[in-house]
Motif scaffolding. Structure first.
Motif, PDB file in Angstrom:
ATOM      1  N   ASP A 353       0.833  -1.205   0.000  1.00 15.61           N
ATOM      2  CA  ASP A 353       0.000   0.000   0.000  1.00 15.61           C
ATOM      3  C   ASP A 353       0.864   1.250   0.000  1.00 15.61           C
ATOM      4  O   ASP A 353       0.546   2.243  -0.674  1.00 15.61           O
ATOM      5  N   TRP A 354       1.951   1.227   0.757  1.00 16.70           N
ATOM      6  CA  TRP A 354       2.838   2.387   0.801  1.00 16.70           C
ATOM      7  C   TRP A 354       3.460   2.660  -0.570  1.00 16.70           C
ATOM      8  O   TRP A 354       3.585   3.825  -0.974  1.00 16.70           O
ATOM      9  N   ASP A 355       3.837   1.617  -1.269  1.00 12.93           N
ATOM     10  CA  ASP A 355       4.420   1.775  -2.603  1.00 12.93           C
ATOM     11  C   ASP A 355       3.345   2.216  -3.601  1.00 12.93           C
ATOM     12  O   ASP A 355       3.516   3.182  -4.356  1.00 12.93           O
ATOM     13  N   ARG A 356       2.206   1.531  -3.581  1.00 19.71           N
ATOM     14  CA  ARG A 356       1.148   1.790  -4.570  1.00 19.71           C
ATOM     15  C   ARG A 356       0.512   3.164  -4.394  1.00 19.71           C
ATOM     16  O   ARG A 356       0.271   3.879  -5.370  1.00 19.71           O
ATOM     17  N   LEU A 357       0.249   3.551  -3.151  1.00 18.24           N
ATOM     18  CA  LEU A 357      -0.458   4.806  -2.892  1.00 18.24           C
ATOM     19  C   LEU A 357       0.478   5.998  -2.727  1.00 18.24           C
ATOM     20  O   LEU A 357       0.108   7.125  -3.054  1.00 18.24           O
TER      21      LEU A 357
END
Length: 651
Positions: A353-357
């Motif tokens: 989630d940290w990478d994607r968002l």
């Protein structure tokens, strides 16, 4: 003031009241008029405060505290629960009034100097609670001081969490003000609020004032790494190092850089768990004490509204926090702590989630370590609300997410853009176009993160701009088993400008507690030659949020869990590919398996033994950094106040 005559003339001067100096149709014109007006306002204020203090909750849900202090089924037990609180001045009328009991979770003490100013701010919190009709009870929490706690303050995060959960559950609190500040205090308190789920709100102690060395800004924490480099090259002696470092900490408050303290308090605000605009106020500013008062008022309203952490810290709120973290150039410790809070509130959140968002969004805040300025400039430029206003305009935030004051994110931040574009950039003119964290895997580890906003141009040119292999590099590794090994060998081992430094045995199990020791300085011979960039680093521990080193951190599984970091050797070639999000040892699968067999035949990676009972407990219960470093069994206890509303009687 003279009364008007019947014909409209002033009795003092016979002039019509519209023109005379004694009358201005209700406006005050002399000192007596001001005194009269002030007395009227004071009387009205007292009247409103009395009305507010007598307001009872509109909610049909009874207050928790009533089950301690006003028990019609057992008045003797009520007396037992109440009587000792009367010994320091509270009256029976107060305790039996049905007014909400508000806890003030005090994190400040002489042992925790970054938060020590909270012992002053708590007085204003009390006044706010009293004004709004509540009763304040201040209590200590386990101290956490990042700069002086050994072997690492990260051990204390989970210990403080456990203690605070017990206090909030076991005593008659209807709501709580969480006095946050130094790095781990904020996530520890948010984790406890999530587990307990009674109305809760954060109040940051605030950053220090700016540090200066003559005209140059000196950022707390960040200056340590610079001083080490200058000492290694001989430009600073021992006394010079001490003096330079201490200039970065000139006042009460936490670090004035965008380290972990500023980051986590910004994210508490981004989550909606603090008043809008509160996180960035410097500790000594008068607005900080004013905010303390307003926070005290707000928590009473939250209790009456039954507005709880589970209403605020939703999936949308965590997504907002991830986006904000990129825009402010937040600490590499943020994913660990935010994932931990999410686990305790029951929201699914992981490093993907940290990478994607978060990755690929712009860096908007020009603040050390990723930028130039410090906390005072950030606050004067508009603080977090100005950052959020830019993100909201671009549709990057969930504007309808609820916050502690009962309003939405959009209500709180819309239109609050910065006037200072050297400090807070416009979205389309950022400090860096693509920032955030990469989530990296490979055959060296399953999970690690890299902060891209601190990749310098010099580092990029040296490692990431090969036209035949863009955004990737290969180089030999030098492996250190802890900081002691690093300190003894850094200047004697064969290290050149293309070496990657690896620190292992420093994760949650290995250190124990995952120390901030991965940010390693290059050997002195390279610094003396004028090395213009930090050498790449990899580690299974953490790095200070104030560090500007482009390290690959929080590698899981760690060496002490017998991950592949444990089989890495000096001279092994590593390939780092940021596009593919991979770090690989360039040896065959057969060789990897051979080394693993040899490792396990020796009983696995040898970590230092536990030195205290708690360190042993910590190691037996803790999970990996990639999953928030929580006590796994603790996450089974969620919404405790709803599942088990009242503890059993004690007598």
């Amino acid at each position: 003031m003279s009364p008007p005559a019947a014909n409209g003339a002033c009795e003092s001067c016979s002039t019509h009241t519209d023109q005379c100096e004694h009358h201005t149709n209700g406006k005050v014109t002399d000192i007596e008029d001001y005194q009269t007006e002030l007395s009227t306002l004071r009387a009205r204020t007292k009247e409103l405060e009395e009305k507010l203090s007598n307001l009872q909750t509109d909610s049909s849900k009874p207050l928790r505290s009533v089950q301690w202090l006003n028990r019609p089924d057992d008045l003797a037990m009520s007396a037992l629960y109440a009587d000792r609180y009367m010994n320091y001045g509270l009256t029976a009328e107060e305790l039996l009034s049905g007014k909400p009991i508000i806890g003030i979770a005090q994190s400040g003490s002489d042992l925790a100097p970054c938060n020590q100013y909270h012992t002053t701010l708590a007085k204003r919190v009390r006044e706010g609670i009293r004004t709004a009709g509540g009763i304040a009870i201040e209590f200590p929490t386990h101290p956490i001081q990042e700069s002086s706690r050994r072997p690492t303050a990260t051990l204390d995060r989970n210990l403080s969490y456990l203690g605070l959960v017990e206090l909030l559950y076991a005593y008659p609190f209807d709501g709580v003000v969480l006095l946050t500040g130094c790095d781990k205090t904020t996530p520890a308190m948010l984790m406890a609020a999530a587990t307990m789920d009674i109305p809760a709100i954060c109040l940051n102690v605030g950053p220090m004032l700016n540090g200066y060395d003559r005209k140059a800004l000196i950022g707390s924490g960040t200056v340590v790494w610079k001083a080490r480099e200058l000492h290694a090259t001989g430009e600073l002696d021992d006394t010079g190092v001490f003096n330079m470092v201490t200039k970065g900490t000139p006042s009460v408050g936490h670090c004035n850089t965008m380290g972990t303290a500023s980051t986590m308090n910004a994210l508490a605000e981004a989550l909606g768990m603090a008043l809008p605009g509160s996180a960035a106020i410097p500790a000594p500013y008068r607005e900080r004490a004013q905010c303390a008062y307003k926070t005290g008022v707000q928590i009473v309203e939250m209790v009456h509204a039954d507005r709880k952490p589970s209403d605020i810290m939703t999936r949308e709120a965590f997504e907002n926090a991830i986006v904000v973290n990129t825009a402010i150039g937040g600490s590499t410790n943020a994913p660990i702590h935010l994932c931990a809070v999410a686990k305790h509130i029951g929201v699914k959140l992981d490093l993907d989630d940290w990478d994607r968002l978060g990755h690929g969004l712009p860096l908007l805040l020009n603040m050390q370590p990723a930028g130039e300025w410090l906390g005072e400039e950030y606050y004067r430029a508009g603080g977090l609300q100005a950052i959020q206003a830019e993100l909201l305009d671009q549709g990057r935030l969930h504007g309808d997410a609820l916050t502690a004051n009962g309003k939405t994110v959009k209500d709180n931040v819309a239109g609050k853009h910065s006037w200072d574009r050297r400090t807070i950039k416009a979205y389309d003119q950022p400090l860096m176009k693509e920032a955030g964290f990469l989530h990296i895997g490979g055959n060296l580890f399953d999970s690690a993160i890299m902060k891209t906003s601190v990749i310098s141009e010099e580092f990029r040119k040296a490692f990431l701009e090969n036209p035949r292999d863009p955004n990737a590099f290969e180089c030999k590794a030098v492996v250190f088993d802890g900081p002691e090994d690093y300190n003894s060998r850094i200047d004697t081992t064969d290290i050149d400008e293309r070496t990657i430094l690896v620190m292992r045995g420093v994760g949650p199990l290995g250190y124990p507690g995952a120390a901030e020791v991965v940010n390693m300085t290059a050997p002195s011979h390279l610094l003396k030659k004028g090395l213009k960039y930090s050498l790449p680093c990899i580690g299974d521990g953490r790095q200070s949020g104030t560090s500007g080193s482009p390290s690959i951190l929080n590698a899981s599984p760690e060496a002490a869990a017998n991950g592949n970091l444990a089989i890495l050797r000096d001279g092994d070639m590593l390939r780092v590919d940021l596009t593919k999000r991979k770090v690989d040892i360039l040896i065959s699968h057969t060789e990897i398996e051979k080394r693993r067999d040899e490792l396990m035949a020796k009983g696995g990676y040898k970590a230092v033994e536990s030195h205290t009972p708690y360190q042993d407990f910590f190691r037996r219960e803790v999970g990996p950094l990639s999953e928030g470093m929580v006590f796994e069994r603790a996450t089974r206890f969620q919404r405790v106040a709803q599942r088990f509303p009242i503890p059993r009687d004690n007598h």
